[in-house]
Design a protein around this motif. Structure first.
Motif, PDB file in Angstrom:
ATOM      1  N   GLY A  63       0.968  -1.146   0.048  1.00 47.40           N
ATOM      2  CA  GLY A  63      -0.126  -0.081   0.046  1.00 47.40           C
ATOM      3  C   GLY A  63       1.068   1.032   0.097  1.00 47.40           C
ATOM      4  N   LYS A  64       0.395   2.450  -0.532  1.00 47.01           N
ATOM      5  CA  LYS A  64       1.102   3.438  -0.422  1.00 47.01           C
ATOM      6  C   LYS A  64       1.512   4.183   0.820  1.00 47.01           C
ATOM      7  CE  LYS A  64      -2.260   7.030  -1.849  1.00 47.01           C
ATOM      8  NZ  LYS A  64      -2.648   8.204  -2.678  1.00 47.01           N
ATOM      9  N   TYR A  65       0.808   3.874   1.952  1.00 46.98           N
ATOM     10  CA  TYR A  65       0.900   4.536   3.361  1.00 46.98           C
ATOM     11  C   TYR A  65       2.085   3.586   4.157  1.00 46.98           C
ATOM     12  CZ  TYR A  65      -3.016   7.833   2.507  1.00 46.98           C
ATOM     13  OH  TYR A  65      -3.747   8.641   1.817  1.00 46.98           O
ATOM     14  N   ALA A  66       3.101   4.071   4.162  1.00 48.49           N
ATOM     15  CA  ALA A  66       4.232   3.023   5.019  1.00 48.49           C
ATOM     16  C   ALA A  66       3.743   2.859   6.432  1.00 48.49           C
ATOM     17  CB  ALA A  66       5.629   3.773   4.924  1.00 48.49           C
ATOM     18  N   GLU A  67       3.072   3.691   7.042  1.00 50.96           N
ATOM     19  CA  GLU A  67       2.643   3.532   8.582  1.00 50.96           C
ATOM     20  C   GLU A  67       1.307   2.576   8.737  1.00 50.96           C
ATOM     21  OE1 GLU A  67       1.833   6.035   6.658  1.00 50.96           O
ATOM     22  OE2 GLU A  67      -0.381   6.458   6.530  1.00 50.96           O
ATOM     23  N   TRP A  68       0.782   1.887   7.351  1.00 51.20           N
ATOM     24  CA  TRP A  68      -0.206   0.756   7.539  1.00 51.20           C
ATOM     25  C   TRP A  68       0.560  -0.406   7.179  1.00 51.20           C
ATOM     26  CZ3 TRP A  68      -5.359   0.148   7.202  1.00 51.20           C
ATOM     27  CH2 TRP A  68      -6.106   1.117   7.543  1.00 51.20           C
ATOM     28  N   ILE A  69       1.955  -0.589   7.197  1.00 50.29           N
ATOM     29  CA  ILE A  69       2.651  -1.833   7.118  1.00 50.29           C
ATOM     30  C   ILE A  69       2.159  -2.885   7.696  1.00 50.29           C
ATOM     31  CG2 ILE A  69       4.645  -1.436   8.274  1.00 50.29           C
ATOM     32  CD1 ILE A  69       6.372  -2.609   5.503  1.00 50.29           C
ATOM     33  N   LYS A  74       0.084  -7.882   6.983  1.00 49.45           N
ATOM     34  CA  LYS A  74      -0.269  -8.800   7.969  1.00 49.45           C
ATOM     35  C   LYS A  74       0.840  -9.398   9.122  1.00 49.45           C
ATOM     36  CE  LYS A  74      -4.665  -9.576   5.855  1.00 49.45           C
ATOM     37  NZ  LYS A  74      -5.290  -8.386   6.206  1.00 49.45           N
ATOM     38  N   ILE A  75       1.292  -8.197   9.517  1.00 47.04           N
ATOM     39  CA  ILE A  75       2.481  -8.503  10.482  1.00 47.04           C
ATOM     40  C   ILE A  75       1.904  -8.927  11.953  1.00 47.04           C
ATOM     41  CG2 ILE A  75       4.639  -7.857  11.306  1.00 47.04           C
ATOM     42  CD1 ILE A  75       4.839  -5.999   8.830  1.00 47.04           C
ATOM     43  N   PRO A  76       2.070 -10.085  12.352  1.00 46.55           N
ATOM     44  CA  PRO A  76       1.647 -10.265  13.809  1.00 46.55           C
ATOM     45  C   PRO A  76       2.390  -9.377  14.768  1.00 46.55           C
ATOM     46  CG  PRO A  76       2.912 -12.117  12.792  1.00 46.55           C
ATOM     47  CD  PRO A  76       2.807 -11.283  11.885  1.00 46.55           C
ATOM     48  N   HIS A 116      -2.285   3.871  14.366  1.00 42.05           N
ATOM     49  CA  HIS A 116      -2.968   2.744  14.396  1.00 42.05           C
ATOM     50  C   HIS A 116      -2.480   1.359  14.932  1.00 42.05           C
ATOM     51  CE1 HIS A 116      -5.620   5.199  12.085  1.00 42.05           C
ATOM     52  NE2 HIS A 116      -4.927   4.690  10.677  1.00 42.05           N
ATOM     53  N   ASP A 117      -0.967   1.413  14.629  1.00 38.86           N
ATOM     54  CA  ASP A 117      -0.114  -0.030  15.360  1.00 38.86           C
ATOM     55  C   ASP A 117      -0.420   0.025  16.735  1.00 38.86           C
ATOM     56  OD1 ASP A 117       1.189   2.186  16.449  1.00 38.86           O
ATOM     57  OD2 ASP A 117       3.012   1.589  15.023  1.00 38.86           O
ATOM     58  N   GLY A 118      -1.054   1.020  17.586  1.00 42.80           N
ATOM     59  CA  GLY A 118      -1.232   0.964  18.959  1.00 42.80           C
ATOM     60  C   GLY A 118       0.173   1.354  19.992  1.00 42.80           C
ATOM     61  N   TRP A 293       2.577   8.913   4.795  1.00 44.85           N
ATOM     62  CA  TRP A 293       2.728   9.879   5.950  1.00 44.85           C
ATOM     63  C   TRP A 293       3.958   9.533   6.828  1.00 44.85           C
ATOM     64  CZ3 TRP A 293      -1.015  13.590   6.094  1.00 44.85           C
ATOM     65  CH2 TRP A 293      -2.048  13.304   5.093  1.00 44.85           C
ATOM     66  N   GLY A 294       4.074   7.993   7.104  1.00 49.28           N
ATOM     67  CA  GLY A 294       5.158   7.631   7.792  1.00 49.28           C
ATOM     68  C   GLY A 294       6.383   7.381   6.799  1.00 49.28           C
ATOM     69  N   TYR A 295       7.737   7.559   7.058  1.00 43.73           N
ATOM     70  CA  TYR A 295       8.620   7.555   6.152  1.00 43.73           C
ATOM     71  C   TYR A 295       8.936   6.027   5.640  1.00 43.73           C
ATOM     72  CZ  TYR A 295      13.309   7.154   4.340  1.00 43.73           C
ATOM     73  OH  TYR A 295      14.444   7.184   3.526  1.00 43.73           O
ATOM     74  N   SER A 296       8.997   6.175   4.187  1.00 42.33           N
ATOM     75  CA  SER A 296       9.251   5.194   3.294  1.00 42.33           C
ATOM     76  C   SER A 296      10.311   5.472   2.436  1.00 42.33           C
ATOM     77  CB  SER A 296       7.949   4.757   2.285  1.00 42.33           C
ATOM     78  OG  SER A 296       8.473   3.684   1.384  1.00 42.33           O
ATOM     79  N   LYS A 297      11.345   4.326   2.307  1.00 41.82           N
ATOM     80  CA  LYS A 297      12.702   4.509   1.535  1.00 41.82           C
ATOM     81  C   LYS A 297      12.273   4.305   0.180  1.00 41.82           C
ATOM     82  CE  LYS A 297      13.930  -0.059   2.363  1.00 41.82           C
ATOM     83  NZ  LYS A 297      14.864  -1.027   3.278  1.00 41.82           N
ATOM     84  N   HIS A 298      11.160   4.047  -0.180  1.00 43.51           N
ATOM     85  CA  HIS A 298      10.378   3.828  -1.562  1.00 43.51           C
ATOM     86  C   HIS A 298       9.769   4.835  -2.410  1.00 43.51           C
ATOM     87  CE1 HIS A 298      12.099  -0.639  -1.173  1.00 43.51           C
ATOM     88  NE2 HIS A 298      11.317  -0.703  -0.193  1.00 43.51           N
ATOM     89  N   ASP A 299       9.438   5.732  -1.392  1.00 45.72           N
ATOM     90  CA  ASP A 299       8.725   6.937  -1.980  1.00 45.72           C
ATOM     91  C   ASP A 299       9.573   8.078  -2.433  1.00 45.72           C
ATOM     92  OD1 ASP A 299       6.965   8.912  -2.415  1.00 45.72           O
ATOM     93  OD2 ASP A 299       5.773   8.258  -0.988  1.00 45.72           O
TER      94      ASP A 299
END
Ligand code: JFZ
Length: 443
Positions: A63-69, A74-76, A116-118, A293-299
């Protein structure tokens, strides 16, 4: 002596009560005044996702929002929480973030206290899943930010994800760690009020109370439920409880409508969305400099300074604010591309700020060459696209105009008065390559 003392105490108490009720009785205009004046704010997304930089175990964020990774890939929780072991922002310097905002001409900072990650990015006593208790760094960045904001006259505001919480078993949004098969279908979540209530009671309310009591006066509590509340596990009563608590603890604190209640103070547009027309009720656009929004090295999809400034001026010309995001890296540094653009905007703001601060829409149609903003008797023409004719036509009756000048130099600009409009002879060259502002002083 005793009597005098107790009389004095009475006076102090009565005065104190008077102050409290005064704050509680603040009119909406008084409450919104600083925000309408400010027009331009800095958003900061910073958290464990900043460590991942848009990639986890060799997989790019889906997805394009890195803070949603965490959600997209689906990382536990058992794996995601390990990012905290690497969170050690040796380059973090609250002063440099705040002075960057200040240099850009921004008047407030909204920073993710919990996304959202809590994971809480401040020292929370509610759980150990926070930046002080779970990282090698072990410091509370909000304490430093509070100090730096006070020093530089910037309003401190917190983002808090009250709806999505992928860590707490009761929060909405996480169906990869937790069994949600008994829930109803929602939007970006499943719905289950019984499951959600303990999260609200044990984590959400106590954490927002911490934010409201430990960091001094806040400008905004910025919430983020962008879908309709009916498609989430949040109830109207819960939102009322939250809003009552904020009003009680910090009556001056503004609340954005993404909390999901009509009782909030102003409208937040969808991300990177801009209205096509003037909107007279208070509103803002939260916006990114690249796509995440969150930093991404790919963006690397950075917008130009010119485009960003156009969006800021465009928003003010329609009566809104512009909340522009930076996504610092996990080491605390801000991507150079963002710093550059903010400094360039800042250079323009320093010379042309009076056409932005406290300004709003003029009741004129949007011109082809740019935008109009207006404050009191001053109308500002923002010429982004220098017309080949060297002239602009402004729909203001000539008789209503006292003088026309270049904003930065105050040099007079030639103009011809027509009946219903006037024609301005622009100087040969734009005074500013980004946006040359012409000021009309109206009678
Ligand atoms: C939300 C967050 O999920 C995101 O991570 C970021 O914090 C942003 C500021 O807000 O994202 C949204 C919000 C609204 C929409 C989509 C994503 N929307 O209206 O389509």
């Amino acid at each position: 002596m005793k009597r005098i003392l107790s009389m004095l105490m009475m006076v102090v108490m009565v005065a104190g009560v008077g102050l409290d009720s005064k704050a509680a009785e603040m009119s909406q205009d008084e409450k919104m005044a600083w925000w309408r004046e400010a027009r331009f704010g800095m958003f900061i997304h910073w958290g464990l996702y900043s460590v991942a930089e848009g990639e986890f175990e060799g997989q790019k964020c889906r997805g394009k929002y890195a803070e949603w990774i965490m959600s997209k890939n689906k990382i536990p929780n058992a794996k995601y929480e390990k990012l905290a072991d690497q969170f050690n922002p040796t380059k973090f310097d609250a002063e440099s973030w705040v002075t960057l905002a200040k240099e850009a001409g921004m008047k407030y900072i909204v920073i993710t206290a919990k996304h959202h990650d809590g994971f809480a990015m401040y020292d929370s006593k509610v759980s150990d899943y926070d930046v002080v208790d779970s990282t090698p760094w072990g410091r509370d960045p909000m304490v430093d930010l509070r100090k730096a904001c006070d020093k530089h006259g910037i309003k401190l505001c917190f983002y808090y994800s009250h709806w999505q919480d992928w860590r707490h078993p009761g929060g909405d949004g996480n169906d990869w760690d937790f069994d949600r098969s008994q829930d109803k279908k929602g939007s970006y979540c499943t719905i289950n009020y019984e499951r959600f209530a303990p999260y609200w009671r044990e984590k959400c309310i106590p954490q927002v109370r911490e934010l409201l009591t430990k960091y001094g006066e806040l400008g905004i509590m910025w919430f983020d439920m962008w879908t309709s509340r009916q498609k989430t596990s949040v109830t109207e009563e819960q939102l009322d409880e939250m809003i009552d608590m904020i009003h009680d603890l910090q009556p001056q604190c503004i609340i954005n409508k993404r909390i999901g209640s009509g009782r909030a103070d102003y409208l937040t547009m969808q991300d990177n969305r801009y209205p096509s027309k003037i909107m007279k009720d208070d509103w803002e656009t939260p916006a990114t400099i690249n796509d995440t929004w969150g930093y991404s090295k790919h963006d690397d999809n950075w917008k130009s300074t010119r485009e960003l400034l156009g969006l800021l001026v465009g928003n003010v010309s329609k009566g809104g604010n512009y909340l522009l995001n930076i996504g610092p890296k996990a080491d605390g540094s801000v991507p150079e591309e963002s710093v550059l653009r903010l400094r360039e905007i800042g250079r323009w703001m320093k010379a042309n700020g009076e056409s932005i601060y406290g300004a709003s829409y003029a009741d004129l149609e949007k011109p082809e060459w740019g935008h109009y903003t207006k404050r009191d008797r001053n109308l500002y023409a923002h010429v982004f696209d220098w017309p080949e004719s060297g002239k602009i036509e402004v729909d203001v009756p000539g008789n209503d105009v006292e003088s026309v000048q270049l904003l930065t130099s105050r040099a007079s600009v030639k103009f011809k008065r027509g009946g219903k409009s006037l024609v301005v002879d622009l100087p040969a060259e734009p005074a500013d390559e980004l946006d040359t502002v012409i000021r009309f002083v109206l009678k």
